[in-house]
Structures are given as structure tokens and as C-alpha cells.
Design a protein around this motif. Structure first.
Motif, PDB file in Angstrom:
ATOM      1  N   THR A   1      58.643  26.233  32.532  1.00  0.00           N
ATOM      2  CA  THR A   1      57.641  26.103  31.483  1.00  0.00           C
ATOM      3  C   THR A   1      57.523  24.632  31.121  1.00  0.00           C
ATOM      4  O   THR A   1      58.543  23.963  30.918  1.00  0.00           O
ATOM      5  N   ALA A   2      56.304  24.135  31.078  1.00  0.00           N
ATOM      6  CA  ALA A   2      56.077  22.718  30.799  1.00  0.00           C
ATOM      7  C   ALA A   2      55.036  22.569  29.703  1.00  0.00           C
ATOM      8  O   ALA A   2      54.089  23.356  29.614  1.00  0.00           O
ATOM      9  N   ALA A   3      55.224  21.558  28.864  1.00  0.00           N
ATOM     10  CA  ALA A   3      54.230  21.181  27.862  1.00  0.00           C
ATOM     11  C   ALA A   3      53.941  19.701  28.032  1.00  0.00           C
ATOM     12  O   ALA A   3      54.872  18.888  28.076  1.00  0.00           O
ATOM     13  N   ASN A   4      52.664  19.352  28.137  1.00  0.00           N
ATOM     14  CA  ASN A   4      52.290  17.957  28.359  1.00  0.00           C
ATOM     15  C   ASN A   4      51.199  17.551  27.374  1.00  0.00           C
ATOM     16  O   ASN A   4      50.148  18.192  27.294  1.00  0.00           O
ATOM     17  N   LEU A   5      51.473  16.482  26.621  1.00  0.00           N
ATOM     18  CA  LEU A   5      50.481  15.925  25.715  1.00  0.00           C
ATOM     19  C   LEU A   5      50.339  14.442  26.020  1.00  0.00           C
ATOM     20  O   LEU A   5      51.296  13.684  25.907  1.00  0.00           O
ATOM     21  N   GLY A   6      49.147  14.058  26.482  1.00  0.00           N
ATOM     22  CA  GLY A   6      48.896  12.662  26.806  1.00  0.00           C
ATOM     23  C   GLY A   6      48.847  12.429  28.302  1.00  0.00           C
ATOM     24  O   GLY A   6      48.530  13.327  29.082  1.00  0.00           O
ATOM     25  N   ASP A   7      49.181  11.209  28.721  1.00  0.00           N
ATOM     26  CA  ASP A   7      49.012  10.846  30.126  1.00  0.00           C
ATOM     27  C   ASP A   7      50.315  10.599  30.875  1.00  0.00           C
ATOM     28  O   ASP A   7      50.306  10.044  31.973  1.00  0.00           O
ATOM     29  N   SER A   8      51.468  10.995  30.310  1.00  0.00           N
ATOM     30  CA  SER A   8      52.634  11.183  31.154  1.00  0.00           C
ATOM     31  C   SER A   8      52.395  12.480  31.922  1.00  0.00           C
ATOM     32  O   SER A   8      51.427  13.185  31.668  1.00  0.00           O
ATOM     33  N   GLY A   9      53.268  12.841  32.848  1.00  0.00           N
ATOM     34  CA  GLY A   9      52.981  14.069  33.581  1.00  0.00           C
ATOM     35  C   GLY A   9      54.046  14.384  34.606  1.00  0.00           C
ATOM     36  O   GLY A   9      55.084  13.724  34.696  1.00  0.00           O
ATOM     37  N   PHE A  10      53.773  15.429  35.402  1.00  0.00           N
ATOM     38  CA  PHE A  10      54.752  15.879  36.390  1.00  0.00           C
ATOM     39  C   PHE A  10      54.063  16.353  37.660  1.00  0.00           C
ATOM     40  O   PHE A  10      52.878  16.692  37.665  1.00  0.00           O
TER      41      PHE A  10
ATOM     42  N   LYS B   1      55.999  19.443  50.342  1.00  0.00           N
ATOM     43  CA  LYS B   1      54.563  19.483  50.050  1.00  0.00           C
ATOM     44  C   LYS B   1      54.321  19.680  48.560  1.00  0.00           C
ATOM     45  O   LYS B   1      55.044  20.418  47.902  1.00  0.00           O
ATOM     46  N   GLU B   2      53.271  19.018  48.048  1.00  0.00           N
ATOM     47  CA  GLU B   2      52.935  19.167  46.638  1.00  0.00           C
ATOM     48  C   GLU B   2      52.514  20.604  46.342  1.00  0.00           C
ATOM     49  O   GLU B   2      51.666  21.176  47.015  1.00  0.00           O
ATOM     50  N   LEU B   3      53.125  21.170  45.290  1.00  0.00           N
ATOM     51  CA  LEU B   3      52.813  22.523  44.870  1.00  0.00           C
ATOM     52  C   LEU B   3      51.800  22.531  43.732  1.00  0.00           C
ATOM     53  O   LEU B   3      50.836  23.284  43.731  1.00  0.00           O
ATOM     54  N   THR B   4      52.027  21.682  42.749  1.00  0.00           N
ATOM     55  CA  THR B   4      51.108  21.567  41.615  1.00  0.00           C
ATOM     56  C   THR B   4      51.403  20.274  40.880  1.00  0.00           C
ATOM     57  O   THR B   4      52.417  19.621  41.120  1.00  0.00           O
ATOM     58  N   ARG B   5      50.501  19.914  39.963  1.00  0.00           N
ATOM     59  CA  ARG B   5      50.717  18.746  39.109  1.00  0.00           C
ATOM     60  C   ARG B   5      49.990  18.943  37.793  1.00  0.00           C
ATOM     61  O   ARG B   5      49.040  19.730  37.702  1.00  0.00           O
ATOM     62  N   SER B   6      50.409  18.222  36.779  1.00  0.00           N
ATOM     63  CA  SER B   6      49.748  18.284  35.479  1.00  0.00           C
ATOM     64  C   SER B   6      48.521  17.383  35.472  1.00  0.00           C
ATOM     65  O   SER B   6      48.368  16.497  36.313  1.00  0.00           O
ATOM     66  N   GLU B   7      47.664  17.610  34.500  1.00  0.00           N
ATOM     67  CA  GLU B   7      46.477  16.776  34.307  1.00  0.00           C
ATOM     68  C   GLU B   7      46.622  15.984  33.013  1.00  0.00           C
ATOM     69  O   GLU B   7      47.101  16.517  32.006  1.00  0.00           O
ATOM     70  N   PRO B   8      46.217  14.705  33.007  1.00  0.00           N
ATOM     71  CA  PRO B   8      46.334  13.906  31.773  1.00  0.00           C
ATOM     72  C   PRO B   8      45.355  14.372  30.704  1.00  0.00           C
ATOM     73  O   PRO B   8      44.279  14.887  31.006  1.00  0.00           O
TER      74      PRO B   8
END
Length: 319
Positions: free
Chosen positions: A147-156, A163-170
Motif C-alpha cells: 500500500t502506497a500513499a504519494n503526495l507531490g512529486d516524489s514517487g516510486f 521489468k517495470e511493473l508500475t510507477r506512481s504519478e506526480p
């Protein structure tokens, strides 16, 4: 089948935009982090004074059996009013990590704060000037759900078998103006933790998570980040389309984090580099007709750069 007891083996590496010394040790700049292990009942963060964080010549730390990680980037504009932006981000991550270590229901053993709720708690209790982005990830040891929470333009970014599976959006209000957390009592117009994007994903043994501040993503294209992770943590099998984990031991994730930071830092200092930052600047500075004539910005963005690399360990999976 036995139930896996899933955790991350993690390492963090960070390089501030400028080397500054505070109380005899190097400053981490505006970035901050935490890594928390429930199994070992310990949380390591930017505020750690125990020696678990190596601060020379840059900062690094490793921690096995990690349950949650977080990263934050203090907003530099606070320097204009005499406030060190790093103080807020460090306190925010310290409180977030400590809050996620606490079991609210000792009988059930499951009632830990979610990443977004932990950020919410930290925002409400970090009552000091400053604002910061925040990205926090936790791994359920039984279900292996991230479970991930992202606020702003840091990310994962998350990788499986190289191979890339997924990534967060800024999250941006506008160009170069990310969502940011602050104390509502001091900064009434601040974004709230409830505005963070939430992601969930079931992970597998040996999946890799890269969590970073925007200093990485502004200076290295996603393709180069992916290639670096593949080169550092995976090796090709007999099939050219298949990759398996490298046998480089516990230093692999620290080496990968440092390689990502070093590459991003080199690009940030190169005035001729083609970077995600220069492409964004080109779109911002030049109308379409000028871009059609070949007008382009070049160079990276000088910034603090902090990267956490985590490898999923699930000893019981598939047994």
C-alpha cells in the motif's frame, strides 16, 4: 502452503545538492527518509543519531526486514523567510515512521496505520514552519499487498524480474509546484494528507521497489532508471527475455541506490544533458511553433537526490 512473512531488505543513499555541515556532520539537505522494521521494532530516519546512518561523505543506511519506507522533500522556498526546509521534512518522516511502528490493537496484531493515515497523523503533529512532499509505502507481511500513499512529486517504481511493473504519478498544481504538506495552523492553504494518491499492489518474492525524491525523476529518464535497476540487481538467464535476481548479497540494494543517485547527480550538473527536467522546461518555455522549429532547453536540475531501494523477501512463499 505456509504463510509468507514478507518484508523488504532496504538501503537508502542520498546526496545533497550542496555539501553543508551542521554540528560536525553533513546535512541531508531538504530531503528526508525513514525505514521501519516491525520485526526488529526499530525505525531509522534522517533524524537518527545512533550511528545507524552513515553521513560521510554522503548519507546512507541499510536495514533488513523492513515493513514500511518513506521519503520527503522539503520545499526550498522557505529559505527566503529564514526557515530550513529540511527541518520540516525530517520531522514529518520521523513521526510517520514512529507512528507506523505502533500497533493500535495489540490483541489482533493487525491494526497498524495505513501510509495515508500515518502521513495524516504526522501532518497534524508536526507543528513547525515548512512544507514538504511525502511518499510512504508499507508491505503487509501476510498478504504481501503493498500500500502506497504519494503526495507531490516524489514517487516510486516497482520492478519484477528486471521489468517495470508500475510507477506512481506526480501530483502538481502547475509546473514545478507540487502538492505539499504543512501544518494547517501555520500554513492554512496547505494540501492535506487525504489528497494523497493511494496505490495497492500484490508483490512477489524478489520484486524491487525504488522510492525517490524528484531529484532522481527530474534527472534520469524512466528508461535509464529501469536499466540501472536491471544492471545492478538482476542477471540474464538462459533465455534473453528472462531475468533473475543477482547473487550480490546484502550490499546489492545499497549499491543500486548509490548508482541511481550518482547518475542523477551527474546529469543534474551537465548543462547539455537531455533530461526529463529539460523536456518539461521546453514545454513550459516554448510554444508549440517554436518547439517545431527546434527550440529546446538542455541540462538537468540541481537538487538534493535521495533513493531507497527495497527487495522483497518472503521466506514462506511457495513452500
Amino acid at each position: 502452503l505456509t504463510t509468507p512473512s514478507a518484508t523488504f531488505d532496504c538501503a537508502v543513499f542520498g546526496r545533497p545538492r550542496k555539501n553543508k555541515y551542521i554540528d560536525g556532520s553533513i546535512s541531508l539537505g531538504e530531503d528526508a527518509f525513514f525505514m521501519m522494521s516491525r520485526k526488529n521494532k526499530v525505525s531509522v530516519s534522517s533524524k537518527d543519531k545512533s550511528g545507524r546512518v552513515d553521513r560521510w561523505p554522503y548519507f546512507s543506511a541499510s536495514l533488513p526486514q523492513v515493513s514500511a519506507i518513506g521519503i520527503a522533500d522539503g520545499v526550498g522556498g522557505w529559505r527566503e523567510v529564514g526557515v530550513d526546509p529540511g527541518e520540516y521534512s525530517k520531522q514529518l518522516m520521523y513521526i510517520t515512521g514512529e507512528a507506523m511502528l505502533i500497533d493500535e490493537d495489540e490483541e489482533s496484531g493487525t491494526a497498524y496505520l495505513s501510509p495515508r493515515d500515518a502521513i495524516k497523523f504526522a501532518q497534524s503533529t508536526t507543528k513547525m514552519p515548512g512544507t514538504s512532499t511525502a511518499a510512504v509505502l508499507s508491505l503487509d507481511e501476510h498478504s504481501m499487498v503493498l500500500t502506497a500513499a504519494n503526495l507531490g512529486d516524489s514517487g516510486f517504481m516497482i520492478f519484477r524480474k528486471g521489468k517495470e511493473l508500475t510507477r506512481s504519478e506526480p501530483q502538481l498544481h502547475e509546473f514545478n509546484m507540487p502538492y505539499q504538506l504543512g501544518s494547517p495552523e501555520i500554513e492554512p492553504d496547505t494540501n492535506k494528507a487525504e489528497e494523497a494518491d493511494v496505490y495497492t499492489l500484490t508483490l512477489k518474492e524478489k520484486d524491487v521497489v525504488v522510492l525517490a525524491t524528484d531529484g532522481l525523476f527530474d534527472n534520469l529518464p524512466v528508461k535509464e532508471i529501469s536499466q540501472t535497476v536491471k544492471d545492478e540487481l538482476f542477471r540474464p538467464t538462459s533465455s534473453s527475455a528472462s531475468w533473475s535476481e543477482s547473487d550480490e548479497g546484502e550490499d546489492a540494494q545499497l549499491r543500486c541506490a548509490q548508482e541511481l543517485v550518482d547518475k542523477a547527480f551527474a546529469q543534474s550538473c551537465n548543462p547539455d544533458a537531455k533530461t526529463p527536467w529539460s523536456r518539461s522546461m521546453t514545454r513550459e518555455m516554448f510554444p508549440l511553433w517554436k518547439r517545431g522549429l527546434g527550440f529546446r532547453m538542455r541540462g538537468g536540475k540541481r537538487d538534493d537526490i535521495t533513493v531507497i531501494v527495497g527487495i522483497v523477501r518472503a521466506p514462506g512463499e511457495g513452500i
